[in-house]
Motif scaffolding. Structure first.
Motif, PDB file in Angstrom:
ATOM      1  N   ASP A 169      27.191  39.836  51.063  1.00 30.04           N
ATOM      2  CA  ASP A 169      25.892  39.477  50.529  1.00 30.04           C
ATOM      3  C   ASP A 169      25.975  39.388  48.998  1.00 30.04           C
ATOM      4  N   ILE A 170      26.612  38.324  48.520  1.00 31.09           N
ATOM      5  CA  ILE A 170      26.781  38.181  47.072  1.00 31.09           C
ATOM      6  C   ILE A 170      26.128  36.855  46.656  1.00 31.09           C
ATOM      7  N   PRO A 171      25.244  36.867  45.669  1.00 30.19           N
ATOM      8  CA  PRO A 171      24.645  35.597  45.213  1.00 30.19           C
ATOM      9  C   PRO A 171      25.745  34.609  44.809  1.00 30.19           C
ATOM     10  N   LYS A 172      25.531  33.331  45.151  1.00 25.85           N
ATOM     11  CA  LYS A 172      26.594  32.332  44.997  1.00 25.85           C
ATOM     12  C   LYS A 172      27.148  32.245  43.569  1.00 25.85           C
ATOM     13  N   LYS A 173      26.245  32.305  42.606  1.00 30.09           N
ATOM     14  CA  LYS A 173      26.692  32.176  41.215  1.00 30.09           C
ATOM     15  C   LYS A 173      27.606  33.343  40.828  1.00 30.09           C
ATOM     16  N   GLU A 174      27.186  34.532  41.251  1.00 25.23           N
ATOM     17  CA  GLU A 174      27.956  35.740  40.971  1.00 25.23           C
ATOM     18  C   GLU A 174      29.312  35.678  41.691  1.00 25.23           C
ATOM     19  N   LEU A 175      29.281  35.175  42.934  1.00 23.30           N
ATOM     20  CA  LEU A 175      30.511  35.058  43.714  1.00 23.30           C
ATOM     21  C   LEU A 175      31.501  34.139  42.993  1.00 23.30           C
ATOM     22  N   LYS A 176      31.007  33.029  42.481  1.00 19.95           N
ATOM     23  CA  LYS A 176      31.893  32.086  41.801  1.00 19.95           C
ATOM     24  C   LYS A 176      32.475  32.722  40.542  1.00 19.95           C
ATOM     25  N   ARG A 177      31.632  33.472  39.823  1.00 20.66           N
ATOM     26  CA  ARG A 177      32.112  34.138  38.613  1.00 20.66           C
ATOM     27  C   ARG A 177      33.258  35.095  38.958  1.00 20.66           C
ATOM     28  N   ARG A 178      33.033  35.874  40.036  1.00 19.57           N
ATOM     29  CA  ARG A 178      34.066  36.830  40.442  1.00 19.57           C
ATOM     30  C   ARG A 178      35.326  36.118  40.920  1.00 19.57           C
ATOM     31  N   ALA A 179      35.134  35.039  41.676  1.00 13.24           N
ATOM     32  CA  ALA A 179      36.294  34.313  42.224  1.00 13.24           C
ATOM     33  C   ALA A 179      37.161  33.793  41.073  1.00 13.24           C
ATOM     34  N   LEU A 180      36.518  33.233  40.055  1.00 14.21           N
ATOM     35  CA  LEU A 180      37.275  32.697  38.918  1.00 14.21           C
ATOM     36  C   LEU A 180      37.966  33.829  38.155  1.00 14.21           C
ATOM     37  N   GLU A 181      37.257  34.939  38.021  1.00 14.49           N
ATOM     38  CA  GLU A 181      37.827  36.093  37.322  1.00 14.49           C
ATOM     39  C   GLU A 181      39.051  36.621  38.078  1.00 14.49           C
ATOM     40  N   LEU A 182      38.933  36.694  39.407  1.00 17.05           N
ATOM     41  CA  LEU A 182      40.050  37.213  40.206  1.00 17.05           C
ATOM     42  C   LEU A 182      41.240  36.258  40.210  1.00 17.05           C
ATOM     43  N   LEU A 183      40.959  34.964  40.190  1.00 22.22           N
ATOM     44  CA  LEU A 183      42.072  34.005  40.122  1.00 22.22           C
ATOM     45  C   LEU A 183      42.849  34.213  38.826  1.00 22.22           C
ATOM     46  N   ALA A 184      42.132  34.566  37.765  1.00 19.18           N
ATOM     47  CA  ALA A 184      42.813  34.858  36.496  1.00 19.18           C
ATOM     48  C   ALA A 184      43.628  36.145  36.631  1.00 19.18           C
ATOM     49  N   VAL A 185      43.062  37.169  37.267  1.00 22.50           N
ATOM     50  CA  VAL A 185      43.768  38.447  37.439  1.00 22.50           C
ATOM     51  C   VAL A 185      45.086  38.226  38.187  1.00 22.50           C
ATOM     52  N   VAL A 186      45.047  37.415  39.245  1.00 23.44           N
ATOM     53  CA  VAL A 186      46.267  37.199  40.039  1.00 23.44           C
ATOM     54  C   VAL A 186      47.053  35.968  39.555  1.00 23.44           C
ATOM     55  N   GLU A 187      46.683  35.498  38.384  1.00 21.67           N
ATOM     56  CA  GLU A 187      47.404  34.408  37.715  1.00 21.67           C
ATOM     57  C   GLU A 187      47.523  33.148  38.569  1.00 21.67           C
ATOM     58  N   LEU A 188      46.390  32.753  39.136  1.00 20.96           N
ATOM     59  CA  LEU A 188      46.381  31.524  39.927  1.00 20.96           C
ATOM     60  C   LEU A 188      45.348  30.517  39.405  1.00 20.96           C
ATOM     61  N   SER A 189      44.811  30.784  38.217  1.00 23.04           N
ATOM     62  CA  SER A 189      43.749  29.905  37.698  1.00 23.04           C
ATOM     63  C   SER A 189      44.194  28.447  37.641  1.00 23.04           C
ATOM     64  N   ALA A 190      45.431  28.232  37.232  1.00 22.88           N
ATOM     65  CA  ALA A 190      45.904  26.865  37.058  1.00 22.88           C
ATOM     66  C   ALA A 190      46.074  26.141  38.397  1.00 22.88           C
ATOM     67  N   ARG A 191      46.134  26.912  39.493  1.00 20.33           N
ATOM     68  CA  ARG A 191      46.365  26.299  40.809  1.00 20.33           C
ATOM     69  C   ARG A 191      45.138  26.438  41.706  1.00 20.33           C
ATOM     70  N   ALA A 192      43.979  26.687  41.087  1.00 20.45           N
ATOM     71  CA  ALA A 192      42.765  27.050  41.846  1.00 20.45           C
ATOM     72  C   ALA A 192      42.364  26.015  42.885  1.00 20.45           C
ATOM     73  N   LYS A 193      42.662  24.755  42.617  1.00 21.26           N
ATOM     74  CA  LYS A 193      42.129  23.706  43.500  1.00 21.26           C
ATOM     75  C   LYS A 193      43.160  23.140  44.465  1.00 21.26           C
ATOM     76  N   GLU A 194      44.403  23.551  44.298  1.00 21.09           N
ATOM     77  CA  GLU A 194      45.477  23.016  45.144  1.00 21.09           C
ATOM     78  C   GLU A 194      45.402  23.603  46.564  1.00 21.09           C
ATOM     79  N   PRO A 195      45.640  22.795  47.605  1.00 24.17           N
ATOM     80  CA  PRO A 195      45.605  23.371  48.965  1.00 24.17           C
ATOM     81  C   PRO A 195      46.627  24.505  49.105  1.00 24.17           C
ATOM     82  N   ILE A 196      46.231  25.534  49.821  1.00 22.55           N
ATOM     83  CA  ILE A 196      47.068  26.729  49.985  1.00 22.55           C
ATOM     84  C   ILE A 196      48.421  26.388  50.598  1.00 22.55           C
TER      85      ILE A 196
END
Ligand SMILES: Nc1ncnc2c1ncn2[C@@H]1O[C@H](COP(=O)(O)OP(=O)(O)OP(=O)(O)O)[C@@H](O)[C@H]1O
Ligand SMILES: [Mg+2]
Length: 313
Positions: free
Chosen positions: A106-133
């Motif tokens: 139950d996380i508001p969408k905007k907050e979820l996106k903020r966290r998702a982007l922050e976590l991608l930075a933590v795990v050093e995947l920001s540059a590959r965020a949109k590439e298929p897994i």
């Protein structure tokens, strides 16, 4: 004193005739990074699956922050799971996967996106965020798996062998991430086969085998179990039976057998002056030895003493 966040008592679980957990008990304090060390089949995944609510038909209890973990479903939202088997939508990108898994909470969408982007930075995947897994390497998938486990900001993170099947650099990277999560106050339990990993990042270590905890404590406390001894590792083309038979013929005085398996054995000597006589005994009986190592007491020796087996995959 630190607050106990997780208290597991007498968990037992069988699959038919196979006992996976046998009155397993363990407690964890807030902010601890606990390494749960166990060989194949020790019961690690079974434990994590029960705690995460994906496995039923067990007995025993677990309390989380003083509440019954198994009856209060809201508590599950405070726990993050990083499973051994990873589950992604392979055609979606890392960000989309994070948004999907985070969307289950139950996380508001905007907050979820903020966290998702922050976590991608933590795990050093920001540059590959949109590439298929499906284009990701094993290490990248493991990192995304950790980010997914953290997306709902859990107070406790359970990771099941988060460093399996990846190269040394990716391992270092993941261990750093886990260490940082712990330093930020999240309690962590992670299972592994790797002694060096728990030595590096854990504030406490539990050794388990056959569904029970055999020993637990800080690294220094565990090493004290072996005591002030010299450890001799003997390797060669011998069977466990042949080694044991020859050892039985020695006077053995002051020597402890930590483990004997085919091709390798570990002996502990309280008095190092006794080592040459034992080696002579082994050579005299034509034990085919290819390598001998003398080591100081370490976590490996404790593990061998407690389980009688080595951790090699
Ligand atoms: N679905 C299942 N059906 C039957 N037996 C199972 C099942 N899952 C696990 N077991 C058995 O339960 C025991 C504990 O397995 P578990 O997967 O928990 O060990 P583990 O410590 O995670 O091992 P690994 O290091 O190989 O991942 C093993 O003897 C295993 O064979
Ligand atoms: Mg497992």
């Amino acid at each position: 004193m630190q607050q106990t966040i997780l208290e597991i008592k007498n968990l037992s679980k069988s699959y038919g005739e196979t006992i996976a957990l046998a009155n397993f008990s363990l407690s964890l304090k807030k902010g601890e990074v606990l390494g749960l060390l166990g060989p194949n089949g020790a019961g690690k995944t079974t434990l994590i699956s029960i705690l995460s609510g994906t496995l039923r038909d067990f007995t025993g209890s677990a309390s989380f922050k003083g509440q019954d973990l198994f009856s209060d479903r809201r508590l599950k939202n405070l726990i993050g799971i990083v499973p051994q088997e990873m589950a992604f939508y392979e055609d979606l990108g890392a960000l989309e996967n994070l948004m999907f898994w985070g969307g289950l909470y139950d996380i508001p969408k905007k907050e979820l996106k903020r966290r998702a982007l922050e976590l991608l930075a933590v795990v050093e995947l920001s540059a590959r965020a949109k590439e298929p897994i499906k284009k990701f390497s094993g290490g990248m998938k493991r990192r995304l798996n950790i980010a997914i486990g953290l997306v709902h900001q859990p107070e406790l993170l359970l990771l099941d062998e988060p460093t399996v099947g990846i190269d040394v650099q990716a391992k270092v990277n993941i261990l750093d991430i886990i260490r940082n999560i712990g330093q930020q106050g999240t309690s962590v339990v992670f299972t592994t086969h790797q002694l060096s990993e728990v030595e590096q990042i854990c504030s406490r270590i539990a050794i388990m085998d056959k569904g029970v905890v055999l020993a637990e404590g800080t690294l220094a406390e565990l090493i004290r179990i072996v005591g002030e001894k010299e450890i001799v590792e003997v390797s060669g083309e011998f069977s466990a039976d042949a080694f044991s038979a020859i050892i039985r013929q020695s006077d053995g005085n002051g020597m402890e057998i930590l483990s004997v398996t085919d091709n390798q054995a570990h002996l502990a000597f309280a008095d190092s002056e006794r080592i040459p006589a034992m080696m002579q005994h082994l050579f005299k009986h034509h034990l085919p030895i290819s390598d001998l190592k003398i080591k100081s007491p370490n976590l490996e020796a404790v593990f061998l003493k407690m389980t009688g087996r080595s951790l090699r995959d």
